[in-house]
Write an enzyme that holds these catalytic residues in place. Structure first.
Site, PDB file in Angstrom:
ATOM      1  N   ARG A 147       0.930  -1.290  -0.002  1.00  0.00           N
ATOM      2  CA  ARG A 147       0.209   0.103   0.064  1.00  0.00           C
ATOM      3  C   ARG A 147       0.879   1.359   0.156  1.00  0.00           C
ATOM      4  NH1 ARG A 147      -2.206  -3.994   2.468  1.00  0.00           N
ATOM      5  NH2 ARG A 147      -1.467  -3.626   4.446  1.00  0.00           N
ATOM      6  N   GLU A 184       6.707 -13.028  13.454  1.00  0.00           N
ATOM      7  CA  GLU A 184       6.529 -13.773  14.777  1.00  0.00           C
ATOM      8  C   GLU A 184       7.258 -15.026  14.448  1.00  0.00           C
ATOM      9  OE1 GLU A 184       2.683 -15.398  17.086  1.00  0.00           O
ATOM     10  OE2 GLU A 184       2.434 -14.629  15.289  1.00  0.00           O
TER      11      GLU A 184
END
Length: 261
Positions: A147, A184
């Site tokens: 984006r 993560e």
């Protein structure tokens, strides 16, 4: 969900000037908050800073997602260049849609596609960034996939800079340099074409949202490896509870709208 405040001793809420130190929802006060100035941006500091495992935050196509919390704080705006009565921020924030439980239960999806549907709000967003950066001698606008590719090019065109896409692995066809960053579970890489920038140039890094700050940090390191000066990072939305700006070191961050998760 979105309201605004200014980088000044007051805040603006639904057209009213109120003392700094309060964070409002559209209906009532949710919590006390201090606003402190740092590198031409505003940092939200709350005594209730517990987060529900922010590491699970993931970047998702069409918006940005973060863990849902039962307590939802109102958002505030951090901008050093916007006037106290500027209604552009209110227009922008009102067009950002939050979709619960997408793409899976427990996720609050920050959707900027509805901002893009509103021509005026989209133009206001670009205009606010252009007004800030047009006189800062910026040569490069580096947009982070995906984006950042929406907001970066019109900013670059308006301020007379080149646009450089910073992409995920194996997306760029030419020779690349890459920078690894942590997720993560495992790692990922950000890549940029060799020769896209030159030593001594001044860069602005653009993305739609900052959450944990991992991708912006990787972009900074990638540009600095080739001796480019990173002037600032700019995002439409910040999720301050994830403390992404802490990963930017001494690099300033400019955001238009800040939202709770």
């Amino acid at each position: 969900m979105y309201t605004l405040s200014q980088l000044s001793p007051i805040e603006i809420f639904e057209g009213k000037v109120v003392p700094i130190g309060y964070l409002f929802s559209r209906s009532k006060v949710k919590s006390n908050i201090f606003l402190s100035h740092s590198n031409a941006a505003t940092t939200a500091i709350s005594s209730s800073s517990r987060r529900d495992n922010p590491a699970i935050y993931g970047r998702l196509t069409g918006g940005a997602a973060a863990p849902e919390r039962k307590l939802t704080r109102a958002a505030h705006m951090a901008s050093a260049n916007v006037g106290e009565t500027d209604d552009r921020i209110s227009r922008i924030s009102s067009t950002i849609r939050v979709i619960p439980d997408f793409p899976k239960p427990g996720i609050m999806f920050q959707d900027i596609t509805t901002l893009l549907l509103d021509h005026k709000a989209f133009k206001d967003t670009i205009d606010l960034f252009v007004e800030r950066y047009k006189d800062k001698n910026i040569n490069v606008v580096a947009g982070i996939e995906a984006r950042g590719f929406i907001f970066g090019p019109p900013i670059a065109l308006a301020i007379g800079a080149k646009f450089v896409p910073m992409r995920k692995p194996k997306k760029l066809p030419g020779k690349v340099i890459s920078e690894e960053y942590s997720l993560e579970y495992g790692t990922d890489k950000m890549e940029m074409h060799v020769g896209a920038v030159e030593a001594g140039e001044r860069a602005l890094i653009v993305d739609d949202l900052i959450a944990t700050g991992g991708t912006l940090n990787a972009a900074i390191r990638l540009l600095e490896r080739v001796e480019v000066t990173v002037v600032e990072c700019a995002c439409v939305i910040e999720l301050p509870e994830l403390k992404g700006r802490d990963k930017l070191g001494d690099k300033p961050l400019f955001v238009l709208v800040s939202s709770s998760i």
